[in-house]
Scaffold this motif. Sequence first.
Motif, PDB file in Angstrom:
ATOM      1  N   LEU A  38       4.486  -2.125   4.642  1.00 48.53           N
ATOM      2  CA  LEU A  38       3.697  -0.997   5.132  1.00 48.53           C
ATOM      3  C   LEU A  38       3.629  -1.008   6.660  1.00 48.53           C
ATOM      4  N   ARG A  66       3.409   5.888   2.341  1.00 46.15           N
ATOM      5  CA  ARG A  66       2.427   6.202   1.295  1.00 46.15           C
ATOM      6  C   ARG A  66       2.614   5.301   0.074  1.00 46.15           C
ATOM      7  N   ALA A  67       3.855   5.082  -0.323  1.00 46.56           N
ATOM      8  CA  ALA A  67       4.126   4.250  -1.498  1.00 46.56           C
ATOM      9  C   ALA A  67       3.666   2.808  -1.281  1.00 46.56           C
ATOM     10  N   GLY A  69       1.387   1.801   0.852  1.00 49.61           N
ATOM     11  CA  GLY A  69      -0.065   1.776   0.957  1.00 49.61           C
ATOM     12  C   GLY A  69      -0.737   1.799  -0.398  1.00 49.61           C
ATOM     13  N   ILE A  70      -0.257   2.703  -1.276  1.00 48.85           N
ATOM     14  CA  ILE A  70      -0.831   2.762  -2.628  1.00 48.85           C
ATOM     15  C   ILE A  70      -0.439   1.530  -3.437  1.00 48.85           C
ATOM     16  N   GLY A  71       0.839   1.131  -3.311  1.00 53.43           N
ATOM     17  CA  GLY A  71       1.316  -0.019  -4.079  1.00 53.43           C
ATOM     18  C   GLY A  71       0.597  -1.303  -3.730  1.00 53.43           C
ATOM     19  N   LYS A  72       0.253  -1.481  -2.464  1.00 58.53           N
ATOM     20  CA  LYS A  72      -0.451  -2.693  -2.058  1.00 58.53           C
ATOM     21  C   LYS A  72      -1.767  -2.839  -2.817  1.00 58.53           C
ATOM     22  N   GLY A  73      -2.541  -1.764  -2.879  1.00 62.52           N
ATOM     23  CA  GLY A  73      -3.817  -1.820  -3.578  1.00 62.52           C
ATOM     24  C   GLY A  73      -3.651  -2.017  -5.073  1.00 62.52           C
ATOM     25  N   VAL A  74      -2.725  -1.273  -5.671  1.00 62.47           N
ATOM     26  CA  VAL A  74      -2.513  -1.371  -7.116  1.00 62.47           C
ATOM     27  C   VAL A  74      -1.998  -2.755  -7.505  1.00 62.47           C
ATOM     28  N   TYR A  77      -4.722  -5.422  -7.103  1.00 50.72           N
ATOM     29  CA  TYR A  77      -5.696  -5.329  -8.183  1.00 50.72           C
ATOM     30  C   TYR A  77      -5.118  -5.923  -9.473  1.00 50.72           C
TER      31      TYR A  77
END
Length: 553
Positions: A38, A66-67, A69-74, A77
């Motif tokens: 990212l 964007r991918a 950023g979203i992938g890091k959180g998902v 988790y």
Amino acid sequence: MNEPHCRTPGTALVVSRPRQLMRAVLLGALASGAGIALLGTAAWLLSRAAERPPILYLMVAIVAVRAFGIGKGVLRYTERLDSHDLALRLQTVLRLDTWRALTQSTWVGRHGGDLLSRLVNDVEAIQDLVVRVIVPVASAGLVAVATTTVITLLSPGAGLLLAVSVALAGVVMPWLAARLAARSIASLAPLRGELATVAAEASDAAPDLVAYGATDAVVARLAAVDTRLRRAEQRAAWASGLAGFGQTLAAGVAVLGGLLVGAVQVFAGVLSPVNLAVVVLTPLALHEVLATLPAAALAWHRSHSALGRVGEVLTAPTVGSPDNLSVVATDTSEVPPSIEIADLSAGWPGSAPAVVGLDLTVQAGEKAALVGPSGTGKTTVAATLLGLLPPVAGTAQARGRLGYLAQDAYLFDTTVAENVRIGRRDAGDTDIAKALARARVSMPLDRLVGIHGTQVSGGEARRIALARLLLGNADVLILDEPTEHLDAPTAAALVDDLWATTTDSGAAVLVITHDPTLAARCDRVVSLPNPPVSGTNAGLNQLPAHDTPPLAG
């Protein structure tokens, strides 16, 4: 799914579930990699956008940002779910194994607070081992190799500097932190156990301490242990802070070194100006991942120390093991109940034998009293007969269905009926009422007794525990101070009922008591000396009941 059971805590237990462990490591590496990607992609995007190209030239990078950023959180988790699920499963397995080992070992004589600390706090170290050590270290290693490789492809000189900074931040600094704090960390788990022991003893004895004005000494002891624990934690925190400072310096070297080397390559036309931002900023994201490693190194030492204490419980000699074969409990369908002690020497682990050269036989229908001053080993003999302690020498055999009335028999925070039903789980209310009547207890079955039996008197608690014993239909009874806390008429009536019951059933009864009246009602009295005389039966006097010696109160 059946969980694996392991007698050795630690890494061996963790690798018993390799697929879930590898999945957690992979998810952690992907989450960290997404964070690094990212920042690297964002750096390229900003540099490229400064050149004001057509917007379509930037669309792939915009989507990638964007991918990532979203992938890091998902991914993070998901990794936390997986790693915590693994850790909690292993913690459950280890706690059950520790409990089983504890109930079958000679650790019964240790301080309750320390045992509770081992069973609760120390077992939880398996969770730290997974979540704070193995998963972050393994995933950080994978990400560090991948990131260093990418930077080396862009700029070999910057890649070399990054590799050096990774070695400093990811290897040297964690090792240094662990080395500086090793002694302090090793003392944390034992100190917490000592603190729990002192606190538990103070809580149990609080009324007596207040009554005798002895609270100051106990508070001072608590404060002393707490001070030692706090200082050990401070030294460990200081080492962690020093490692963090070293990591910051390593990150600075990587960034500044990358800037200098990259600038030279840009002027030389070897490196694209757009990629210079990637070479300079990507190490920041990588070092953010490496920043967790000193804490992981300290957590490793903490876990190793705590799980070592758990291992001591798991590897302790168990009741019924070959080491304890001199303790025998058999069914009495063919052999009459009896207690046979021959030349017994017994004591708690780590201490000198409390009893030496004891000979005692109690046949079916007989009642023998074991008397002597406090500290002469009466309860030690009972624990040896029950198989809770291996004999130091000699034999201690109890043949029959054993029943034991402990001096400090525990009452659970539930009803009278449920406390008595522990003696026989399939007993109905009628059987429980009969047992209570035989124990001279007159109270409703649904009455709550409170924590540790605080809602009943000492005498009532004693009789409830005795009813529990009588409900079990044991034919070898070991009674430790059965008339304690009872007034003389109640004690006499209770002994009348108890004697009638055991005589009818032909039970073998061993009574441990300081009560000369109760001892006088036994068929034989065995007096333990203080101190014991090594290697001889001198002082172990078997007397007829009417010759009962003076007893210590």
